[in-house]
Design an enzyme around this catalytic site. Structure first.
Site, PDB file in Angstrom:
ATOM      1  N   ASP A 141       5.686  11.981-101.869  1.00  9.66           N
ATOM      2  CA  ASP A 141       6.759  11.722-100.904  1.00  9.66           C
ATOM      3  C   ASP A 141       6.582  10.372-100.224  1.00  9.66           C
ATOM      4  O   ASP A 141       7.524   9.575-100.115  1.00  9.66           O
ATOM      5  CB  ASP A 141       6.810  12.815 -99.845  1.00  9.66           C
ATOM      6  N   PRO A 162      17.744  16.797 -91.567  1.00 10.06           N
ATOM      7  CA  PRO A 162      17.064  17.929 -90.929  1.00 10.06           C
ATOM      8  C   PRO A 162      15.618  18.027 -91.385  1.00 10.06           C
ATOM      9  O   PRO A 162      15.256  17.556 -92.461  1.00 10.06           O
ATOM     10  CB  PRO A 162      17.880  19.142 -91.407  1.00 10.06           C
ATOM     11  N   SER A 175      11.162  15.024 -95.186  1.00 13.09           N
ATOM     12  CA  SER A 175      11.441  14.593 -93.810  1.00 13.09           C
ATOM     13  C   SER A 175      10.165  14.271 -93.050  1.00 13.09           C
ATOM     14  O   SER A 175      10.143  13.340 -92.232  1.00 13.09           O
ATOM     15  CB  SER A 175      12.248  15.674 -93.075  1.00 13.09           C
ATOM     16  N   SER A 176       9.089  15.009 -93.295  1.00  6.02           N
ATOM     17  CA  SER A 176       7.835  14.692 -92.598  1.00  6.02           C
ATOM     18  C   SER A 176       7.315  13.324 -93.025  1.00  6.02           C
ATOM     19  O   SER A 176       6.826  12.542 -92.200  1.00  6.02           O
ATOM     20  CB  SER A 176       6.786  15.770 -92.874  1.00  6.02           C
ATOM     21  N   ALA A 177       7.439  13.014 -94.316  1.00  2.00           N
ATOM     22  CA  ALA A 177       6.989  11.704 -94.804  1.00  2.00           C
ATOM     23  C   ALA A 177       7.822  10.578 -94.222  1.00  2.00           C
ATOM     24  O   ALA A 177       7.308   9.472 -94.005  1.00  2.00           O
ATOM     25  CB  ALA A 177       7.034  11.665 -96.325  1.00  2.00           C
ATOM     26  N   GLY A 214      12.823  20.285 -97.484  1.00  2.00           N
ATOM     27  CA  GLY A 214      12.328  19.905 -98.791  1.00  2.00           C
ATOM     28  C   GLY A 214      12.797  18.565 -99.308  1.00  2.00           C
ATOM     29  O   GLY A 214      12.828  18.342-100.520  1.00  2.00           O
TER      30      GLY A 214
END
Length: 488
Positions: A217, A165, A172-174, A169
């Protein structure tokens, strides 16, 4: 299209196995990729989510950090097109969910005879809130074109297949940024090294997404290896080595279900406060003829407490700081003149956290040499890190505190050694350290207790899987017997 040989699936990461399953579906089955991919070659990269075990937001202050890669992640698949369109689709695995898609004409990346600037691409990605998610992939594509001088004659279709998801934290964006860049790196044959891929991913997040993150990240999920933790020194980003997880123990994450974002004000304000503190400290050092600090973590806690703490304000209004110091020397955040920023806590946190990370890794090394008491020491470092997030940075929440305390109450006697908030804080995921049997026994119980508090069952993130470099890339070709994939 005939199904792919099932024998290839057990050795592959979850997302790759699911991709091959969906790719093999006939064109008449609209739950597959019919209408998105044609019979041309497809390039695939896959990256894991990460668990911030120790270090977290101290990365932008030059800290040592200790990170793990998780068992689930994101797959990025690319197929060349014959027009100048970037078609990007995202699909969540694990439940029935609707795909979301956007298209970016490549001309939108241009300005005059060349490429546009980051501000223009950021504005483009934010203009339609329903398509703002495309900043992660689209921003990464633009960053590679701009920074590496790549010229694309035609566009491509890109699939983002996620088993994690967003905004919880675990990086996930990376995963989207690094996955996009790793896939392009393979497709274009650029041979960029891990550090460069991670740096481009950070640039995309800083300049296009608009989140003032460090490189932790992106570097973790690029170089991380299955079953190992990675020791990074974020000055600005280098791999120091790997940390062996003591036998019979493990690290897992539990989702607080409180939405996390490093683009929000609490994270950004904490970062600004830390950079304000460094600027004030450097002004004090200049008075005595000493050179300025590049990173706060070049100070020890004793040096900070004795020499500089008495001179730092607890908080400071932006306009007052700017009038006296002009700049906080941070290129990715902006001081608001009418905002009040906490200074002491955000400045103290990375200095003390850097020391905690080093003690934590020393304890794990001692545990690997047979010192069972060192497991408790490592856990106490995690509790200390959480307390500093909560008290110095004000980045914890009541829900996260509940999860940490649920672990602490069971304690080392039950085989649970430590827990802490992760990443940028303000919700997200809690990292838990314990014996593997204790984690399997107690984490579901803690999740059930927590579900009664918040009304939903939290995810538990466990396992380990290869980072982007360890996985490499795969190429799929369609032939007489259907699709066939091979490592490249």
């Amino acid at each position: 299209m005939p199904p792919m040989p099932p024998a290839s699936l057990p050795e592959l990461p979850f997302e790759v196995a699911q991709f091959e399953r969906l790719l093999s579906k006939p064109n008449s089955d609209t739950t597959g990729f019919a209408g998105f991919f044609n019979s041309g070659e497809i390039w695939v990269a896959r990256v894991p989510a990460r668990l911030d075990v120790m270090g977290g937001i101290a990365d932008y202050s030059g800290a040592n950090v200790c990170e793990a890669v998780l068992g689930r992640g994101v797959l990025v698949a690319l197929q060349p097109r014959t027009d100048r369109t970037l078609r990007i689709r995202t699909l969540q695995l694990g439940s029935r969910s609707l795909p979301v898609e956007t298209r970016i004409p490549m001309e939108y990346f241009g300005s005059g005879d060349g490429l546009g600037d980051y501000a223009g691409i950021r504005e483009l990605c934010q203009a339609n809130p329903l398509a703002s998610w495309a900043a992660y992939a689209g921003g990464s594509i633009f960053t590679m074109l701009k920074e590496e001088g790549v010229k694309l004659q035609y566009g491509f279709s890109m699939l983002l297949l996620s088993a994690v998801p967003m905004n919880v934290g675990i990086g996930s964006s990376a995963t989207i940024e690094v996955g996009t860049l790793a896939c392009l790196n393979a497709y274009l044959g650029l041979r960029l090294d891990a550090g460069r891929i991670a740096r481009l991913g950070q640039m995309a997040e800083n300049h296009v997404v608009g989140a003032p993150c460090g490189i932790m990240d992106q570097l973790t999920i690029t170089v991380g290896r299955k079953g190992r933790m990675t020791h990074l020194l974020c000055r600005p980003g280098s791999v120091v080595g790997e940390i062996e997880i003591p036998a019979g123990t493990g690290f897992v994450g539990i989702n607080s279900l409180v939405r996390h974002s490093v683009g929000g004000n609490p994270y950004g304000d904490t970062r600004i406060g830390a950079f304000m503190g460094k600027r004030i400290i450097n002004a004090l050092r200049a008075r005595t003829g000493r050179g300025g600090l590049d990173y706060l973590t070049q100070l020890t806690p004793d040096e900070f407490n004795t020499e500089y703490l008495p001179h730092l304000p607890e908080s400071l209004v932006g306009s007052e700081f700017l009038a006296k110091y002009r700049t906080h020397d941070d290129p990715v955040t902006t001081i608001q003149p009418d905002a009040t920023y906490r200074v002491v806590g955000p400045t103290r946190h990375p200095i003390e956290e850097n020391e905690r990370v080093l003690r934590f890794m020393e304890a794990l090394n001692a545990a690997n040499q047979g010192d069972a008491a060192a497991l408790v020491t490592a856990g106490e470092c995690m509790y200390g890190a959480h307390a500093s997030y909560r008290d110095n940075c004000r980045l914890s929440t009541a829900e996260v505190d509940f999860l940490v305390e649920a672990v602490r109450k069971r304690g080392a006697e039950a085989g649970l050694f430590g827990a802490k908030i992760t990443g940028g804080g303000t919700g997200g995921t809690v990292a838990v350290f314990g014996r593997t049997d204790a984690l399997k026994l107690h984490l579901p119980q803690i999740a059930l207790e927590y579900s009664r508090r918040v009304g939903a069952m939290p995810d538990i993130f466990d396992g380990s899987s290869p980072g982007a470099v360890e996985f490499g890339a795969r190429r799929y070709l369609f032939g007489a017997t259907g699709w066939a994939g091979s490592q490249v």
